[in-house]
Design an enzyme around this catalytic site. Structure first.
Site, PDB file in Angstrom:
ATOM      1  N   LYS A 187      -8.413   2.120  -4.721  1.00 23.39           N
ATOM      2  CA  LYS A 187      -7.500   1.490  -5.679  1.00 23.39           C
ATOM      3  C   LYS A 187      -6.375   0.826  -4.882  1.00 23.39           C
ATOM      4  CE  LYS A 187      -3.502   2.020  -7.827  1.00 23.39           C
ATOM      5  NZ  LYS A 187      -3.256   0.635  -7.843  1.00 23.39           N
ATOM      6  N   CYS A 228       6.728   0.135   6.705  1.00 24.86           N
ATOM      7  CA  CYS A 228       7.144   1.549   6.679  1.00 24.86           C
ATOM      8  C   CYS A 228       7.741   1.955   8.015  1.00 24.86           C
ATOM      9  CB  CYS A 228       5.948   2.426   6.350  1.00 24.86           C
ATOM     10  SG  CYS A 228       4.558   2.133   7.430  1.00 24.86           S
ATOM     11  N   GLU A 269       0.468   9.006   3.726  1.00 19.61           N
ATOM     12  CA  GLU A 269       1.267   8.146   4.624  1.00 19.61           C
ATOM     13  C   GLU A 269       2.421   7.631   3.777  1.00 19.61           C
ATOM     14  OE1 GLU A 269       0.936   7.403   7.771  1.00 19.61           O
ATOM     15  OE2 GLU A 269      -0.949   8.449   8.125  1.00 19.61           O
ATOM     16  N   GLU A 290      15.165   3.656   2.306  1.00 22.19           N
ATOM     17  CA  GLU A 290      14.390   2.526   2.826  1.00 22.19           C
ATOM     18  C   GLU A 290      14.917   1.236   2.205  1.00 22.19           C
ATOM     19  OE1 GLU A 290      10.274   3.788   1.824  1.00 22.19           O
ATOM     20  OE2 GLU A 290       9.831   2.959   3.789  1.00 22.19           O
TER      21      GLU A 290
HETATM   22  P1  NAP Z   1       4.192   2.883  -4.191  1.00 24.60           P
HETATM   23  O1  NAP Z   1       4.971   2.397  -5.330  1.00 24.60           O
HETATM   24  O2  NAP Z   1       4.198   4.347  -3.912  1.00 24.60           O
HETATM   25  O3  NAP Z   1       2.703   2.349  -4.441  1.00 24.60           O
HETATM   26  C1  NAP Z   1       1.673   2.606  -3.533  1.00 24.60           C
HETATM   27  C2  NAP Z   1       0.370   2.750  -4.276  1.00 24.60           C
HETATM   28  O4  NAP Z   1       0.492   3.862  -5.160  1.00 24.60           O
HETATM   29  C3  NAP Z   1       0.005   1.548  -5.142  1.00 24.60           C
HETATM   30  O5  NAP Z   1      -1.393   1.379  -5.135  1.00 24.60           O
HETATM   31  C4  NAP Z   1       0.474   1.973  -6.512  1.00 24.60           C
HETATM   32  O6  NAP Z   1      -0.249   1.385  -7.574  1.00 24.60           O
HETATM   33  C5  NAP Z   1       0.166   3.451  -6.472  1.00 24.60           C
HETATM   34  N1  NAP Z   1       0.928   4.247  -7.443  1.00 24.60           N
HETATM   35  C6  NAP Z   1       2.031   3.918  -8.138  1.00 24.60           C
HETATM   36  N2  NAP Z   1       2.387   4.919  -8.965  1.00 24.60           N
HETATM   37  C7  NAP Z   1       1.477   5.898  -8.795  1.00 24.60           C
HETATM   38  C8  NAP Z   1       1.291   7.188  -9.369  1.00 24.60           C
HETATM   39  N3  NAP Z   1       2.108   7.674 -10.287  1.00 24.60           N
HETATM   40  N4  NAP Z   1       0.255   7.937  -8.926  1.00 24.60           N
HETATM   41  C9  NAP Z   1      -0.576   7.462  -8.000  1.00 24.60           C
HETATM   42  N5  NAP Z   1      -0.479   6.233  -7.432  1.00 24.60           N
HETATM   43  C10 NAP Z   1       0.545   5.478  -7.809  1.00 24.60           C
HETATM   44  O7  NAP Z   1       4.609   2.206  -2.837  1.00 24.60           O
HETATM   45  P2  NAP Z   1       4.727   0.657  -2.530  1.00 24.60           P
HETATM   46  O8  NAP Z   1       6.005   0.194  -3.089  1.00 24.60           O
HETATM   47  O9  NAP Z   1       3.477  -0.051  -2.901  1.00 24.60           O
HETATM   48  O10 NAP Z   1       4.755   0.656  -0.939  1.00 24.60           O
HETATM   49  C11 NAP Z   1       5.898   0.811  -0.223  1.00 24.60           C
HETATM   50  C12 NAP Z   1       6.045   2.251   0.245  1.00 24.60           C
HETATM   51  O11 NAP Z   1       4.909   2.616   1.012  1.00 24.60           O
HETATM   52  C13 NAP Z   1       7.222   2.422   1.159  1.00 24.60           C
HETATM   53  O12 NAP Z   1       7.845   3.644   0.872  1.00 24.60           O
HETATM   54  C14 NAP Z   1       6.586   2.462   2.538  1.00 24.60           C
HETATM   55  O13 NAP Z   1       7.347   3.110   3.517  1.00 24.60           O
HETATM   56  C15 NAP Z   1       5.329   3.182   2.243  1.00 24.60           C
HETATM   57  N6  NAP Z   1       4.347   2.925   3.291  1.00 24.60           N
HETATM   58  C16 NAP Z   1       4.010   3.930   4.151  1.00 24.60           C
HETATM   59  C17 NAP Z   1       3.126   3.683   5.184  1.00 24.60           C
HETATM   60  C18 NAP Z   1       2.731   4.750   6.151  1.00 24.60           C
HETATM   61  O14 NAP Z   1       1.763   4.547   6.866  1.00 24.60           O
HETATM   62  N7  NAP Z   1       3.418   5.877   6.218  1.00 24.60           N
HETATM   63  C19 NAP Z   1       2.581   2.412   5.330  1.00 24.60           C
HETATM   64  C20 NAP Z   1       2.960   1.407   4.437  1.00 24.60           C
HETATM   65  C21 NAP Z   1       3.836   1.690   3.410  1.00 24.60           C
HETATM   66  P3  NAP Z   1       0.325   0.145  -8.424  1.00 24.60           P
HETATM   67  O15 NAP Z   1       0.494  -0.955  -7.445  1.00 24.60           O
HETATM   68  O16 NAP Z   1      -0.744  -0.099  -9.400  1.00 24.60           O
HETATM   69  O17 NAP Z   1       1.617   0.598  -9.031  1.00 24.60           O
END
Ligand code: NAP
Length: 476
Positions: free
Chosen positions: A171, A280, A246, A378
């Site tokens: 997904k 990230c 992650e 962040e």
């Molecule tokens: P996010 O809001 O957590 O979304 C990530 C994924 O989770 C998307 O596919 C999103 O789907 C899904 N999601 C949203 N709500 C959910 C729920 N209640 N249950 C399960 N899945 C859910 O994060 P983002 O804004 O896309 O990405 C930025 C974040 O990712 C930052 O905090 C960044 O640091 C972190 N990140 C970490 C790494 C690492 O390797 N540690 C790498 C890259 C990014 P939808 O798009 O459909 O809402």
């Protein structure tokens, strides 16, 4: 507008329900992605479970051949897929090219690792016994990926899972699903057995609930925010579902006065501004020792002012738009908060008006107090907060004073100091005189609230393998 399909059990499925995909450089939709609900995700997990029965039995070398083919297909389509990444994510085109290149490298690397899921034979302690430790694929994997590196972060999950003998339901983030569709096309062209890899899209909490509660799904691998990571952890408690997480980061970059100035400015620029600051492992806080501060700050500001902001498809652009209005507003709030608390805005920081899309002029803040929002949360934007420090002990305390522990950067020419600081930093990845730590063959991931487990490297495939002990009573 074209509605892109999902990939379910080897079939392309376009649904009546769909969501627009927005180009962040214009704010306008340019495509739609099909959406499904929980019931169809359940069917996908069943298909993945069926496919697992035979996929797991293939020799690792054969699974590796499939992965090499997927990589070759991506490579052949790299220009078009890079353009898709830029259209849906906004990053400059040359960075999208680099992302495709890294995804290809991950696929080739895990194709080779597929041959190496070694177990071991352990010497027996009593006569008439033999002990084997074997590695087995976990089963069906539910993978959830984010929008900031939409292709490579999905591949970082799918490639090792397939290599290990697992089957995968992916997904992607709803904002950036199209490069996942392109990836699915590369899988389809590589003729993987149906159900081995599937692509779903729909309401994230619903899909996650199905992954969490469906007994056929044996593992969830997630990249995204710490906030959603916490939700998955609490959901997984009921079913004791294994998770790889992650999560967010808040990387400190520490510039010691013995650092090579040009090299540290170069690397800090990449660590901060790559992907328009939406990484990230972006250096969210830059600490500069007093003895080099007066040279580092103007050099960094000069370089920041020279960054070219624009639509990532335009020639020579360094900084694209932010992903959406909310991301832009958060960036502006972080700047206002820092300034209100006494920080100095050296350059940039204003929304670029006169063009559509979510553009901000890259900013450098100095003398930023330690409790400013940008020093704790962040920022995910091209904003560089810089603070001065005096001693090694002081900066290590500041660097570690966060719930996160994903990545840290250290600039020094003193080997003793490099080791001392490296051993003291609470971080899963430490870059010394380097701005780009990520590579296929080394583990990527965080400590503290930055996550559980590692991607890439040997650990990347280990995340999808169970370790089992076989004890044999023998008459020998
Ligand atoms: P996010 O809001 O957590 O979304 C990530 C994924 O989770 C998307 O596919 C999103 O789907 C899904 N999601 C949203 N709500 C959910 C729920 N209640 N249950 C399960 N899945 C859910 O994060 P983002 O804004 O896309 O990405 C930025 C974040 O990712 C930052 O905090 C960044 O640091 C972190 N990140 C970490 C790494 C690492 O390797 N540690 C790498 C890259 C990014 P939808 O798009 O459909 O809402």
């Amino acid at each position: 507008m074209k509605v892109y399909p999902l990939y379910l059990s080897g079939e392309w499925v376009t649904t009546e329900s769909s969501k627009p995909v927005i180009n962040p450089a214009t704010g306008d939709p340019f495509a739609e992605i099909s959406m499904i609900g929980r019931d169809r995700v359940e069917v996908a997990l069943e298909a993945a479970h069926d496919a697992f029965k035979s996929w797991r039995k293939l020799p690792g070398k054969v699974r590796g051949v499939y992965l090499h083919r997927i990589a070759d297909n991506l490579e052949q389509r790299k220009d078009e897929i890079a353009k898709t990444i830029t259209l849906e994510n906004g990053k400059p085109l040359q960075q999208s090219h680099a992302e495709v290149g890294l995804a290809v490298d991950h696929l080739h690397w895990f194709a080779e690792e597929a041959k190496r899921a070694y177990g071991r034979i352990v010497p027996n302690q009593v006569e008439g016994k033999r002990h084997l430790v074997i590695k087995s694929p976990m089963g069906v994997v539910g993978a959830i990926s984010p929008w900031n590196f939409p292709l490579v972060l999905a591949v970082r999950k799918v490639a090792p899972a397939l290599a290990a003998g697992c089957t995968v339901v992916l997904k992607p983030a709803t904002q950036t699903p199209l490069c996942a569709v392109a990836f699915a096309e590369c899988v389809h062209a590589a003729e993987l057995p149906k159900g081995t890899f599937q692509l779903v899209a729909g309401p994230a909490p619903e899909i996650a609930a199905e992954f969490l509660e469906n007994r056929l799904c044996r593992k969830i691998t997630f990249t995204g925010s710490t906030e959603v990571g916490r939700l998955l952890i609490s959901g997984a408690a009921k079913s004791v579902k294994p998770l790889s997480l992650e999560l967010g980061g808040h990387a400190p970059a520490i510039v010691f006065e013995d650092a090579d100035l040009n090299r540290s400015v170069d690397a800090a620029m990449i660590a901060k501004f790559r992907n328009t600051g939406q990484s990230c492992i972006a250096s969210n806080r830059i600490y500069v020792q007093r003895g080099i501060y007066d040279r580092f700050l103007p050099a960094f500001v000069e370089r920041t002012k020279a960054l070219n902001v624009g639509d990532g498809l335009e020639e020579g652009v360094d900084i694209g738009p932010l992903i959406d209005e909310a991301g832009l507003n958060k960036a502006l709030e972080h700047i206002q908060d820092a300034v209100a608390q006494g920080a100095r805005l050296n350059c940039g920081g204003e929304r670029i008006t006169g063009r559509k899309g979510f553009f901000i002029q890259p900013a450098v803040l100095s003398d930023v107090p330690h409790d400013a929002l940008c020093m704790r949360e962040e920022t995910f934007a091209p904003i560089a907060p810089i603070s001065v420090f005096d001693t090694e002990e002081e900066v290590i305390n500041l660097a570690n004073d966060t719930i996160y522990g994903l990545s840290a950067y250290v600039f020094t020419t003193n080997l003793d100091r490099a080791f001392r600081v490296m051993e003291s930093l609470e971080s899963g990845m430490i870059s010394i005189n380097d701005g780009v730590p990520s590579t296929s063959q080394c583990p990527f991931g965080g400590v503290k609230q930055s996550g559980w487990g590692r991607e890439l490297g040997l650990e990347g495939m280990e995340a999808f393998l169970e370790t089992r002990h076989v004890s044999m009573g023998l008459e020998i």
